[in-house]
Design an enzyme around this catalytic site. Structure first.
Site, PDB file in Angstrom:
ATOM      1  N   ASP A  29      23.021  42.400 -22.540  1.00 15.08           N
ATOM      2  CA  ASP A  29      22.592  41.898 -21.238  1.00 15.08           C
ATOM      3  C   ASP A  29      21.089  42.170 -21.167  1.00 15.08           C
ATOM      4  O   ASP A  29      20.659  43.328 -21.119  1.00 15.08           O
ATOM      5  CB  ASP A  29      23.350  42.649 -20.128  1.00 15.08           C
ATOM      6  N   LYS A  60      14.220  36.825 -13.296  1.00 16.78           N
ATOM      7  CA  LYS A  60      13.235  37.906 -13.386  1.00 16.78           C
ATOM      8  C   LYS A  60      12.078  37.483 -14.299  1.00 16.78           C
ATOM      9  O   LYS A  60      10.942  37.421 -13.859  1.00 16.78           O
ATOM     10  CB  LYS A  60      13.904  39.169 -13.889  1.00 16.78           C
ATOM     11  N   TRP A 101      24.627  48.189 -13.928  1.00 12.24           N
ATOM     12  CA  TRP A 101      24.978  46.876 -14.487  1.00 12.24           C
ATOM     13  C   TRP A 101      25.903  47.028 -15.672  1.00 12.24           C
ATOM     14  O   TRP A 101      26.831  46.223 -15.847  1.00 12.24           O
ATOM     15  CB  TRP A 101      23.713  46.073 -14.815  1.00 12.24           C
TER      16      TRP A 101
HETATM   17  N1  PMP Z   1      22.362  42.743 -15.343  1.00 15.98           N
HETATM   18  C1  PMP Z   1      21.190  43.263 -15.002  1.00 15.98           C
HETATM   19  C2  PMP Z   1      20.507  44.191 -15.955  1.00 15.98           C
HETATM   20  C3  PMP Z   1      20.621  42.937 -13.769  1.00 15.98           C
HETATM   21  O1  PMP Z   1      19.433  43.457 -13.424  1.00 15.98           O
HETATM   22  C4  PMP Z   1      21.283  42.047 -12.903  1.00 15.98           C
HETATM   23  C5  PMP Z   1      20.700  41.608 -11.582  1.00 15.98           C
HETATM   24  N2  PMP Z   1      19.791  42.401 -11.005  1.00 15.98           N
HETATM   25  C6  PMP Z   1      22.526  41.553 -13.301  1.00 15.98           C
HETATM   26  C7  PMP Z   1      23.020  41.898 -14.532  1.00 15.98           C
HETATM   27  C8  PMP Z   1      23.294  40.616 -12.420  1.00 15.98           C
HETATM   28  O2  PMP Z   1      22.721  39.398 -12.508  1.00 15.98           O
HETATM   29  P1  PMP Z   1      23.124  38.151 -11.597  1.00 15.98           P
HETATM   30  O3  PMP Z   1      22.697  38.472 -10.221  1.00 15.98           O
HETATM   31  O4  PMP Z   1      22.353  37.054 -12.247  1.00 15.98           O
HETATM   32  O5  PMP Z   1      24.596  37.968 -11.713  1.00 15.98           O
END
Ligand code: PMP
Length: 362
Positions: free
Chosen positions: A173, A197, A103
């Site tokens: 994030d 989550k 991520w």
């Molecule tokens: N950052 C992290 C730490 C994540 O776990 C995720 C999704 N698993 C995301 C960003 C992406 O999020 P989204 O699907 O809401 O765009």
């Protein structure tokens, strides 16, 4: 499936049962409005009450200072990867990024479209099995901001400290650990997270942004992609995902009812002790690849002696009512996501299953 399982999915993820029951009770006639909540106008009074309550509950529960705005946006954390540098990183300027996994890398890729990226530290050398210490961070000092991923959903690592970044705003994030523990929010310039989550269903992204940063944003961006638009319009510039926010508000109410973020952290720590403790007592069979000081309390990853046993483990666990345990497709293995709404009881059910499985197959 005639009954609910222990749902270890990484997101969308398990929600508190009382919240699901309240959603059901509110259908199809919300508070005698004659409509279901998702049928109400986003400009209506009943919606507005939920909107205001969701924000004030979040502020109260997590002690979010008045210096920070709370926004409800769309497009997931993935849109924030781009919206952040689009607003705060001009050509010729630099941002520091801490690379702790998939991520973080996606956030870095987007930032490079707008300015220079300095990788302040990277855990890629050890397959993202740890998070860097403060001493390991090579911060540039003159960056526009420092970006981190507090919890790494795929690698199963988590920062257990908040980096010191001096005058440079820290941006996090927190998609997979938002409101899982008390934090000093004043140390962050911005925090963002998809709700799916720890806070509710998918469809809404919470952004907590310091007023000072909004003032520094670039002017000439598309209206929907400017933080200032959403601050000025209290996240109601366009049609907001009303139903997701209604559920988020129910989750926050539930959190308050069970003792708030302090009580939740206590439960999260107990869950972590139970699960990581199981690896110690069965270390000849289960192996956690993550360095001890970096282990996540939200996503617990582990391996079995071989991949065939892992497949068998996932299949038999599902039969025993323990779902969502397959590791992310990029890394394999097992991942148990133990977000706020997963009770200690669910984690105990998992460790009991683990004992039985190891005894049979070890
Ligand atoms: N950052 C992290 C730490 C994540 O776990 C995720 C999704 N698993 C995301 C960003 C992406 O999020 P989204 O699907 O809401 O765009």
């Amino acid at each position: 499936m005639a009954h609910r399982i222990w749902n270890f999915n990484a997101g969308p993820a398990t929600l508190p049962l009382p919240v699901l029951e309240k959603i059901k009770a509110d259908l199809p006639n919300y508070n005698n409005t004659g409509m279901a909540f998702m049928e109400l106008s986003h400009r209506s009074k009943p919606y507005d009450e939920v909107h205001v309550a969701a924000k004030s509950l979040a502020r109260e529960l997590w002690n979010i200072p008045e210096s920070h705005h709370i926004l409800f946006l769309q497009g997931g954390a993935s849109t924030q990867f781009a919206m952040l540098p689009m607003n705060l990183l001009r050509e010729g300027q630099k941002a520091d990024y801490i690379n702790t996994g998939t991520w973080s890398k996606k956030a870095i890729k987007e930032a490079k479209l707008f300015g220079e990226v300095n990788i302040a530290a990277s855990a890629e050398d050890e397959k993202f099995t740890y998070v860097p210490t403060q001493a390991e961070l090579k911060l540039s000092g003159d960056a526009e901001y420092v970006h981190m991923t507090t919890n790494n959903t795929i690698a199963g690592t988590q920062f257990h400290y908040t980096p010191e970044t001096g005058k440079v705003p820290l941006i996090a994030d927190m998609s997979s650990d938002i409101m899982s523990r008390p934090l000093d929010i004043s140390k962050f310039g911005m925090i963002y997270a998809g709700a799916q989550k720890n806070l509710g269903p998918s469809g809404v992204t919470m952004v907590i942004i310091k007023d000072e940063l909004v003032a520094k944003c670039k002017e000439n961006n598309p209206t929907m992609l400017k933080y200032a638009t959403h601050v000025d319009k209290d996240s109601l510039f366009n049609t907001i995902p009303t139903y997701s926010i209604y559920i988020l508000k129910l989750v926050l109410e539930h959190m308050k009812a069970i003792g708030g973020v302090t009580a939740i952290e206590k439960e999260n720590l107990a869950k972590g002790e139970t699960l990581y403790g199981a690896f110690d007592t069965m270390s000849d069979f289960y192996r956690c690849p993550v360095r001890e000081d970096s282990r996540s309390l939200m996503n617990v990853v582990f391996r079995l002696p071989n991949e065939d046993l892992e497949k068998q483990f996932i299949a038999e666990a599902a039969e025993a009512g323990l779902g969502g345990l397959k590791g992310h497709r990029s890394v394999g293995g097992i991942r148990a996501s133990t977000y706020n709404a997963m009770p200690l009881e669910g984690v105990k059910a998992l460790t009991e299953f683990m004992k039985g499985f190891a005894a049979k197959n070890g």
